[in-house]
Motif scaffolding. Structure first.
Motif, mmCIF file in Angstrom:
data_model
loop_
_atom_site.group_PDB
_atom_site.id
_atom_site.type_symbol
_atom_site.label_atom_id
_atom_site.label_comp_id
_atom_site.label_asym_id
_atom_site.label_seq_id
_atom_site.Cartn_x
_atom_site.Cartn_y
_atom_site.Cartn_z
ATOM 1 N N TRP A 206 0.837 -1.202 0.000
ATOM 2 C CA TRP A 206 0.000 0.000 0.000
ATOM 3 C C TRP A 206 0.872 1.252 0.000
ATOM 4 C CZ3 TRP A 206 -0.524 4.225 3.146
ATOM 5 C CH2 TRP A 206 -1.625 5.054 2.900
ATOM 6 N N VAL A 207 1.919 1.238 0.801
ATOM 7 C CA VAL A 207 2.813 2.402 0.856
ATOM 8 C C VAL A 207 3.531 2.600 -0.474
ATOM 9 C CG1 VAL A 207 4.935 3.295 1.910
ATOM 10 C CG2 VAL A 207 3.130 2.348 3.351
ATOM 11 N N LYS A 208 3.943 1.503 -1.101
ATOM 12 C CA LYS A 208 4.627 1.621 -2.393
ATOM 13 C C LYS A 208 3.710 2.228 -3.451
ATOM 14 C CE LYS A 208 7.401 -0.915 -5.744
ATOM 15 N NZ LYS A 208 8.084 -2.191 -6.069
ATOM 16 N N VAL A 209 2.472 1.752 -3.475
ATOM 17 C CA VAL A 209 1.505 2.260 -4.466
ATOM 18 C C VAL A 209 1.177 3.730 -4.210
ATOM 19 C CG1 VAL A 209 -0.898 2.087 -5.248
ATOM 20 C CG2 VAL A 209 0.492 0.016 -4.965
ATOM 21 N N ASN A 210 1.111 4.109 -2.937
ATOM 22 C CA ASN A 210 0.687 5.469 -2.575
ATOM 23 C C ASN A 210 1.851 6.393 -2.227
ATOM 24 O OD1 ASN A 210 -2.482 5.398 -2.311
ATOM 25 N ND2 ASN A 210 -1.727 3.475 -1.444
ATOM 26 N N PHE A 211 3.068 5.962 -2.525
ATOM 27 C CA PHE A 211 4.225 6.746 -2.109
ATOM 28 C C PHE A 211 4.221 8.138 -2.733
ATOM 29 C CE2 PHE A 211 8.609 8.252 -2.510
ATOM 30 C CZ PHE A 211 8.939 8.279 -1.164
ATOM 31 N N ASN A 212 4.468 9.111 -1.865
ATOM 32 C CA ASN A 212 4.565 10.515 -2.273
ATOM 33 C C ASN A 212 5.685 11.127 -1.450
ATOM 34 O OD1 ASN A 212 4.363 13.279 -2.574
ATOM 35 N ND2 ASN A 212 2.112 13.296 -2.553
ATOM 36 N N GLY A 214 6.578 13.956 -0.865
ATOM 37 C CA GLY A 214 6.240 15.140 -0.086
ATOM 38 C C GLY A 214 5.344 14.851 1.103
ATOM 39 N N ASN A 215 5.012 13.579 1.300
ATOM 40 C CA ASN A 215 4.047 13.227 2.340
ATOM 41 C C ASN A 215 4.529 12.031 3.163
ATOM 42 O OD1 ASN A 215 1.658 13.917 3.533
ATOM 43 N ND2 ASN A 215 0.391 12.599 2.247
ATOM 44 N N ILE A 216 5.829 11.963 3.398
ATOM 45 C CA ILE A 216 6.435 10.791 4.022
ATOM 46 C C ILE A 216 5.917 10.557 5.445
ATOM 47 C CG2 ILE A 216 8.615 9.941 4.982
ATOM 48 C CD1 ILE A 216 9.956 10.841 2.384
ATOM 49 N N ASP A 217 5.859 11.614 6.240
ATOM 50 C CA ASP A 217 5.456 11.444 7.642
ATOM 51 C C ASP A 217 4.053 10.874 7.774
ATOM 52 O OD1 ASP A 217 7.876 12.337 8.512
ATOM 53 O OD2 ASP A 217 7.210 14.382 8.965
ATOM 54 N N SER A 218 3.118 11.415 7.003
ATOM 55 C CA SER A 218 1.736 10.938 7.118
ATOM 56 C C SER A 218 1.602 9.514 6.570
ATOM 57 C CB SER A 218 0.769 11.877 6.394
ATOM 58 O OG SER A 218 1.056 11.944 5.020
ATOM 59 N N LEU A 219 2.345 9.180 5.532
ATOM 60 C CA LEU A 219 2.337 7.815 5.010
ATOM 61 C C LEU A 219 2.823 6.835 6.078
ATOM 62 C CD1 LEU A 219 3.777 7.970 1.360
ATOM 63 C CD2 LEU A 219 1.581 7.018 2.052
ATOM 64 N N TYR A 237 7.617 -1.213 14.664
ATOM 65 C CA TYR A 237 7.934 0.015 13.916
ATOM 66 C C TYR A 237 7.524 -0.141 12.460
ATOM 67 C CZ TYR A 237 12.177 -2.443 12.242
ATOM 68 O OH TYR A 237 13.051 -3.346 11.679
ATOM 69 N N PHE A 238 7.319 0.982 11.824
ATOM 70 C CA PHE A 238 7.163 1.073 10.373
ATOM 71 C C PHE A 238 7.818 2.383 9.978
ATOM 72 C CE2 PHE A 238 5.708 1.881 6.217
ATOM 73 C CZ PHE A 238 5.317 0.671 5.664
ATOM 74 N N GLU A 239 8.879 2.310 9.201
ATOM 75 C CA GLU A 239 9.623 3.527 8.876
ATOM 76 C C GLU A 239 10.017 3.570 7.408
ATOM 77 O OE1 GLU A 239 12.602 4.911 11.551
ATOM 78 O OE2 GLU A 239 11.743 3.886 13.279
ATOM 79 N N LEU A 240 9.973 4.768 6.867
ATOM 80 C CA LEU A 240 10.477 5.048 5.528
ATOM 81 C C LEU A 240 11.872 5.646 5.699
ATOM 82 C CD1 LEU A 240 7.170 6.471 4.109
ATOM 83 C CD2 LEU A 240 8.388 4.506 3.154
ATOM 84 N N ALA A 241 12.854 4.974 5.117
ATOM 85 C CA ALA A 241 14.241 5.342 5.393
ATOM 86 C C ALA A 241 15.054 5.469 4.112
ATOM 87 C CB ALA A 241 14.884 4.294 6.307
ATOM 88 N N ASP A 242 16.165 6.165 4.239
ATOM 89 C CA ASP A 242 17.143 6.249 3.159
ATOM 90 C C ASP A 242 17.734 4.858 2.952
ATOM 91 O OD1 ASP A 242 19.781 6.502 1.881
ATOM 92 O OD2 ASP A 242 19.543 8.656 2.139
#
Length: 277
Positions: A206-212, A214-219, A237-242
């Motif tokens: 879901w995150v991959k399909v909806n990735f934006n 400019g909206n990382i925190d809310s995702l 945890y669930f985190e978007l990282a470098d």
């Protein structure tokens, strides 16, 4: 397939292959198709392929987790034989560790992020055993799975800091048809828990399909809530990282990976997915 349990015998055997490329797949056993995919990839690029099976005590924070880790060695040998692996190294603990050994390698923030928060000293144990195994096998390439994404980065950093002449290769996650990432720990899931565990891959997708960007925190917040609301799932945890550093992703991060860990019943599972390459 040749099977060795001592460093001395393995090194003696390998001395006959001087000049040949060697692919190395370190494992803790309980092999599944994800491990076998690493073997297959190593076979494509090397003259000789070695798999190790060693349940490493220094990377377990919980003695019960170590005690309960599956060890189906007969099944593992059968799978490796069928996969036409050349060599299995299956040592005892005393063959790898001397008494009163000390190990610490400073790899900076990478050790303390994500998994490092929940499993203190885990990556010191990983680096310690991989360093020892690389010194024994001296391979051309070492093959690691993407499912343990942070572990790959940790090992890669250790190789660079120790100036080891080996190429680290990360191979894609292998999944069942329903999306569940293959893991040795999946054997502990009941049928109902296995269905609950699908929430991890579904949330990542879901995150991959909806990735934006400019909206990382809310995702990130929404994904964590999705897991919290999934039956039988207790997310850590669930985190978007470098993808290079595992520091929090920003709007201009070029390579973004989503990583998650959760308990499903008594089983702790991890998963990840590259959402921006």
């Amino acid at each position: 397939m040749k099977i060795f349990t001592t460093r001395k015998d393995l090194r003696k055997y390998l001395s006959a292959f001087s000049g040949n490329s060697v692919g190395f797949v370190p494992t803790m056993g309980a092999l599944h198709n994800g491990h076998l995919a690493l073997i297959t990839q190593a076979q494509k690029n090397n003259d000789l392929v070695i798999c190790s099976i060693f349940v490493n005590p220094t990377q377990f924070n919980d003695s019960k987790d170590l005690e309960n880790y599956p060890r189906p060695i007969a099944d593992d040998i059968a799978k490796l034989t069928q996969a036409k692996c050349d060599v299995l190294f299956h040592p005892e603990v005393l063959e790898i560790y001397d008494d009163n050994e000390h190990w610490h390698l400073n790899i900076g923030e990478l050790e303390h992020l994500l998994e490092g928060k929940f499993r203190p000293e885990h990556y010191q144990g990983v680096m310690q055993v991989v360093y020892k195994l690389l010194d024994i096998v001296k391979p051309t390439r070492i093959y690691l799975g993407q499912k343990d994404y942070q572990q790959y980065l940790v090992v890669k950093q250790m190789i660079a800091l120790k100036h080891i002449s080996v190429e680290p290769v990360m191979c894609p996650i292998q999944r069942d048809d329903d999306g569940l990432a293959l893991s040795s720990r999946n054997i502990h899931l009941s049928p109902a828990e296995r269905q609950h565990a699908l929430a991890l891959s579904k949330t990542l997708n879901w995150v991959k399909v909806n990735f934006n960007a400019g909206n990382i925190d809310s995702l990130q917040r929404h994904a964590f809530t999705m897991l919290q609301q999934s039956p039988g799932v207790d997310p850590e945890y669930f985190e978007l990282a470098d993808g290079q550093t595992l520091l929090p992703a920003k709007a201009d991060t070029k390579n973004v990976v989503a990583l998650t860990a959760a308990r499903v019943g008594a089983t702790r599972l991890i998963d990840n997915m590259v959402v921006k390459a």
